[in-house]
Design a protein around this motif. Structure first.
Motif, PDB file in Angstrom:
ATOM      1  N   VAL A  33       1.647   4.331  -2.166  1.00  0.00           N
ATOM      2  CA  VAL A  33       0.659   4.732  -3.170  1.00  0.00           C
ATOM      3  C   VAL A  33      -0.547   5.376  -2.488  1.00  0.00           C
ATOM      4  O   VAL A  33      -1.016   6.456  -2.879  1.00  0.00           O
ATOM      5  CB  VAL A  33       0.225   3.531  -4.029  1.00  0.00           C
ATOM      6  N   LEU A  34      -1.062   4.729  -1.451  1.00  0.00           N
ATOM      7  CA  LEU A  34      -2.185   5.292  -0.711  1.00  0.00           C
ATOM      8  C   LEU A  34      -1.819   6.649  -0.127  1.00  0.00           C
ATOM      9  O   LEU A  34      -2.567   7.631  -0.273  1.00  0.00           O
ATOM     10  CB  LEU A  34      -2.614   4.335   0.405  1.00  0.00           C
ATOM     11  N   HIS A 121     -13.467   8.249   4.024  1.00  0.00           N
ATOM     12  CA  HIS A 121     -14.305   7.043   3.914  1.00  0.00           C
ATOM     13  C   HIS A 121     -13.797   6.119   2.816  1.00  0.00           C
ATOM     14  O   HIS A 121     -13.675   4.900   3.016  1.00  0.00           O
ATOM     15  CB  HIS A 121     -15.753   7.442   3.638  1.00  0.00           C
ATOM     16  N   ALA A 122     -13.497   6.676   1.645  1.00  0.00           N
ATOM     17  CA  ALA A 122     -13.038   5.850   0.527  1.00  0.00           C
ATOM     18  C   ALA A 122     -11.752   5.124   0.885  1.00  0.00           C
ATOM     19  O   ALA A 122     -11.559   3.953   0.513  1.00  0.00           O
ATOM     20  CB  ALA A 122     -12.833   6.725  -0.711  1.00  0.00           C
ATOM     21  N   ALA A 123     -10.855   5.784   1.609  1.00  0.00           N
ATOM     22  CA  ALA A 123      -9.620   5.128   2.031  1.00  0.00           C
ATOM     23  C   ALA A 123      -9.909   3.973   2.989  1.00  0.00           C
ATOM     24  O   ALA A 123      -9.235   2.933   2.945  1.00  0.00           O
ATOM     25  CB  ALA A 123      -8.693   6.147   2.698  1.00  0.00           C
ATOM     26  N   PRO A 308     -12.311  -2.877  -5.262  1.00  0.00           N
ATOM     27  CA  PRO A 308     -11.388  -3.666  -6.086  1.00  0.00           C
ATOM     28  C   PRO A 308      -9.942  -3.205  -5.972  1.00  0.00           C
ATOM     29  O   PRO A 308      -9.023  -4.024  -6.080  1.00  0.00           O
ATOM     30  CB  PRO A 308     -11.922  -3.494  -7.515  1.00  0.00           C
ATOM     31  N   ALA A 309      -9.722  -1.910  -5.737  1.00  0.00           N
ATOM     32  CA  ALA A 309      -8.351  -1.447  -5.522  1.00  0.00           C
ATOM     33  C   ALA A 309      -7.777  -2.081  -4.259  1.00  0.00           C
ATOM     34  O   ALA A 309      -6.602  -2.483  -4.225  1.00  0.00           O
ATOM     35  CB  ALA A 309      -8.309   0.076  -5.425  1.00  0.00           C
ATOM     36  N   GLY A 310      -8.595  -2.204  -3.219  1.00  0.00           N
ATOM     37  CA  GLY A 310      -8.145  -2.872  -2.005  1.00  0.00           C
ATOM     38  C   GLY A 310      -7.827  -4.338  -2.230  1.00  0.00           C
ATOM     39  O   GLY A 310      -6.829  -4.863  -1.722  1.00  0.00           O
ATOM     40  N   LEU A 311      -8.663  -5.020  -3.002  1.00  0.00           N
ATOM     41  CA  LEU A 311      -8.411  -6.430  -3.306  1.00  0.00           C
ATOM     42  C   LEU A 311      -7.123  -6.587  -4.105  1.00  0.00           C
ATOM     43  O   LEU A 311      -6.327  -7.502  -3.856  1.00  0.00           O
ATOM     44  CB  LEU A 311      -9.591  -7.013  -4.077  1.00  0.00           C
ATOM     45  N   MET A 312      -6.920  -5.696  -5.076  1.00  0.00           N
ATOM     46  CA  MET A 312      -5.692  -5.757  -5.870  1.00  0.00           C
ATOM     47  C   MET A 312      -4.468  -5.519  -4.998  1.00  0.00           C
ATOM     48  O   MET A 312      -3.441  -6.206  -5.119  1.00  0.00           O
ATOM     49  CB  MET A 312      -5.745  -4.737  -7.006  1.00  0.00           C
ATOM     50  N   SER A 353      -6.103   2.475 -10.496  1.00  0.00           N
ATOM     51  CA  SER A 353      -7.429   2.296  -9.893  1.00  0.00           C
ATOM     52  C   SER A 353      -7.546   3.068  -8.587  1.00  0.00           C
ATOM     53  O   SER A 353      -8.571   3.704  -8.316  1.00  0.00           O
ATOM     54  CB  SER A 353      -7.689   0.802  -9.643  1.00  0.00           C
ATOM     55  N   LEU A 354      -6.505   3.013  -7.770  1.00  0.00           N
ATOM     56  CA  LEU A 354      -6.543   3.718  -6.490  1.00  0.00           C
ATOM     57  C   LEU A 354      -6.554   5.229  -6.703  1.00  0.00           C
ATOM     58  O   LEU A 354      -7.328   5.955  -6.063  1.00  0.00           O
ATOM     59  CB  LEU A 354      -5.354   3.306  -5.631  1.00  0.00           C
ATOM     60  N   ALA A 355      -5.707   5.706  -7.602  1.00  0.00           N
ATOM     61  CA  ALA A 355      -5.645   7.145  -7.855  1.00  0.00           C
ATOM     62  C   ALA A 355      -6.979   7.674  -8.368  1.00  0.00           C
ATOM     63  O   ALA A 355      -7.470   8.723  -7.911  1.00  0.00           O
ATOM     64  CB  ALA A 355      -4.530   7.442  -8.862  1.00  0.00           C
ATOM     65  N   LEU A 356      -7.599   6.974  -9.307  1.00  0.00           N
ATOM     66  CA  LEU A 356      -8.865   7.429  -9.867  1.00  0.00           C
ATOM     67  C   LEU A 356      -9.970   7.366  -8.817  1.00  0.00           C
ATOM     68  O   LEU A 356     -10.774   8.294  -8.690  1.00  0.00           O
ATOM     69  CB  LEU A 356      -9.239   6.593 -11.090  1.00  0.00           C
TER      70      LEU A 356
END
Length: 542
Positions: A33-34, A121-123, A308-312, A353-356
């Protein structure tokens, strides 16, 4: 001689039906996904991300994360002789994460003139949040402070900027000019005002070319940072200042009153502080403090949408590992239809969440005014939706493991305690919704950008076109405040779907539209109708 395997024959019983230890985890290679949503990122940046993910995903670093959260920061107000220190002591594991993430460019890469620096950075935020989210706070604020400092030409502030952009982590107690790198925190909130920073009472008084601040701050994140951006009242109104921790030959008069005993984010210190005529440098125009610091807040909000995407992801990765290796009632858990439906439903929340979030990071990288205007509204939408989904996803993943998920060794309790935090930081849900409404009402470029993005998905799927038409009929104009949450949730879901139809496999986009926009999903995860679990679950691991 290498140690033997742990014993399984224990005399009273044999250990069976327990998933194997996970060992080193390739957080990049195991996450399709990432990889799919890093659209436009160059090969060099992908390689750097992969190396960072490999390093922090090792069993050793995950053990260090647990140590950093078991042995909490300690406040040392005085030395043994009664002299003031106002310092915080951290476990070495915390410093290790800070050093690794600084070296990887967590706080610097977005400003190194790379075409997709904010995306990279976001990744990193997403990856770091999966392992040790506490150390992200000071690095996020350091990253976000750079544009706020750009509004002044003061050479002193220019020297600060150089140190903040360093990839060297230097926790020493020294003036910033003597350090190889620096971090910057933020101290805005006061007891009487909370989110209403215009009610702040901290006052600033002229002292030659600089200022002296007196007052309190109810929440100061990362109090061992080398300085803080803060707000104080002058004769012209609320003004932004940089307050250094360490001065030449002395400590600045910043008193750490106590550390907050928080629910989660425990490896990172948060403090109540007082300024006793602390030296400060003015940032931006006097009386325009909120306008000056809002650029920093926008960038921290991007991170609170990514975390939160990372936590999920971390929670669902643990759940997927468990169900793949655990049997019940003569069947593997992963092969049981209801379990598959639940996990697939949760995985859609993660993917959306990750895509957005990454889509908004790409918008932040944009150079046109239209890109930045869209980023402002889109980041708010992403922050709101991702943080409302995160606690539910984490607690459902914990439930998959049963009692084992409630035990600290599973890492689910750490993720569970962290899950509500990013929804509170940088504007709670109501604040975000009201800010988003005001942005759409007052900034035509943001409104136009959002409309363009929503329409961009319409050429792909009839289901999306129908959802877009339903949205237009439901919201022919901006609602009043009482309906802000309904409007923002609907808009964020539709924007997520628009991103997915353009970037994700067709079966993922169609499943999201079916279950999130067509009214075929109940209020609890797994209560979805017509969900093709196989295609969604295939993306939980490669």
């Amino acid at each position: 001689m290498a140690p033997s395997e742990a014993e399984t024959d224990l005399g009273t019983h044999r250990v069976e039906n327990q998933p194997p230890l996970r060992g080193d985890i390739d957080l990049f290679g195991s996450d399709p996904v990432l990889r799919d949503h890093l659209i436009g990122l160059g090969d060099t940046e992908r390689h750097e991300l992969a190396e960072y993910a490999r390093l922090i995903g090792t069993q050793e670093m995950r053990g260090a994360a647990r140590e950093a959260n078991r042995y909490l920061p300690e406040l040392q107000q005085f030395d043994r002789g009664g002299r003031r220190l106002d310092e915080v002591r951290f476990h070495p594991a915390y410093h290790r994460f800070m050093a690794v993430s600084c070296a990887a460019g967590y706080s610097a890469v977005a400003w190194e003139e790379r075409p997709h620096g904010h995306l990279a950075h976001a990744a990193m935020v997403y990856l770091a949040s999966q392992v040790e989210p506490g150390h992200c706070c000071p690095l996020t604020m350091t990253y976000a402070a750079i544009p706020a400092l750009a509004v002044t030409s003061d050479p002193v502030i220019g020297a600060w900027r150089e140190k903040l952009l360093s990839r060297s982590y230097d926790p020493s107690v020294r003036p910033v000019a003597e350090k190889t790198g620096a971090t910057l925190g933020m101290a805005l909130t006061e007891k009487q005002g909370g989110s209403d920073v215009r009610a702040n009472t901290t006052r600033a008084e002229r002292d030659g070319d600089h200022w002296r601040l007196t007052g309190h701050k109810w929440f100061c994140s990362a109090p061992m940072s080398d300085g803080f951006l803060t707000l104080a009242q002058t004769a012209k109104g609320l003004t932004c200042f940089l307050v250094p921790r360490w001065l030449e030959g002395e400590r600045n008069a910043i008193r750490l009153v106590r550390l907050k005993d928080k629910l989660g984010n425990r490896s990172n210190a948060s403090a109540e502080i007082e300024y006793e005529r602390a030296l400060a440098f003015q940032i931006g125009e006097e009386g325009r403090g909120v306008a000056t610091i809002i650029e920093m807040v926008h960038h921290t909000r991007l991170d609170t949408a990514m975390a939160p995407a990372g936590l999920m992801r971390a929670a669902l990765s643990e759940a997927h590992h468990w169900v793949t290796h655990r049997t019940a009632f003569q069947k593997r858990l992963i092969d049981q239809p209801l379990m598959r439906t639940v996990l697939a439903d949760l995985a859609l929340d993660l993917e959306g969440s990750l895509a957005l979030g990454l889509h908004m990071a790409r918008a932040t990288d944009g150079k046109r005014p239209e890109d930045r205007a869209f980023a402002r509204i889109g980041v708010a939408l992403a922050k709101y939706l991702s943080n409302k989904l995160c606690p539910q996803v984490v607690v459902e993943a914990m439930e998959v493991l049963g009692g084992s998920g409630y035990v600290e060794e599973s890492t689910l309790p750490l993720l569970y305690r962290e899950a509500p935090l990013n929804g509170i930081w940088e504007g709670s849900g109501n604040i975000i919704c009201l800010d988003a409404l005001r942005t759409l009402a007052k900034q035509p470029l943001s409104n136009d950008g959002l409309t363009e993005e929503l329409e961009a998905g319409a050429e792909f799927y009839p289901g999306y076109r129908a959802a877009l038409e339903n949205y237009r009929q439901a919201w022919p104009r901006l609602p009043d405040e009482s309906l802000a949450r309904a409007f923002i949730e609907h808009t964020a879901l539709l924007l997520t779907a628009s991103v997915l139809v353009r970037t994700a496999p067709a079966e993922i986009a169609e499943a999201f539209i079916l279950t999130r926009l067509s009214g075929q999903r109940g209020r609890t995860p797994g209560a979805a109708v017509g969900l093709n679990a196989a295609s969604v679950l295939s993306r939980l691991s490669s």
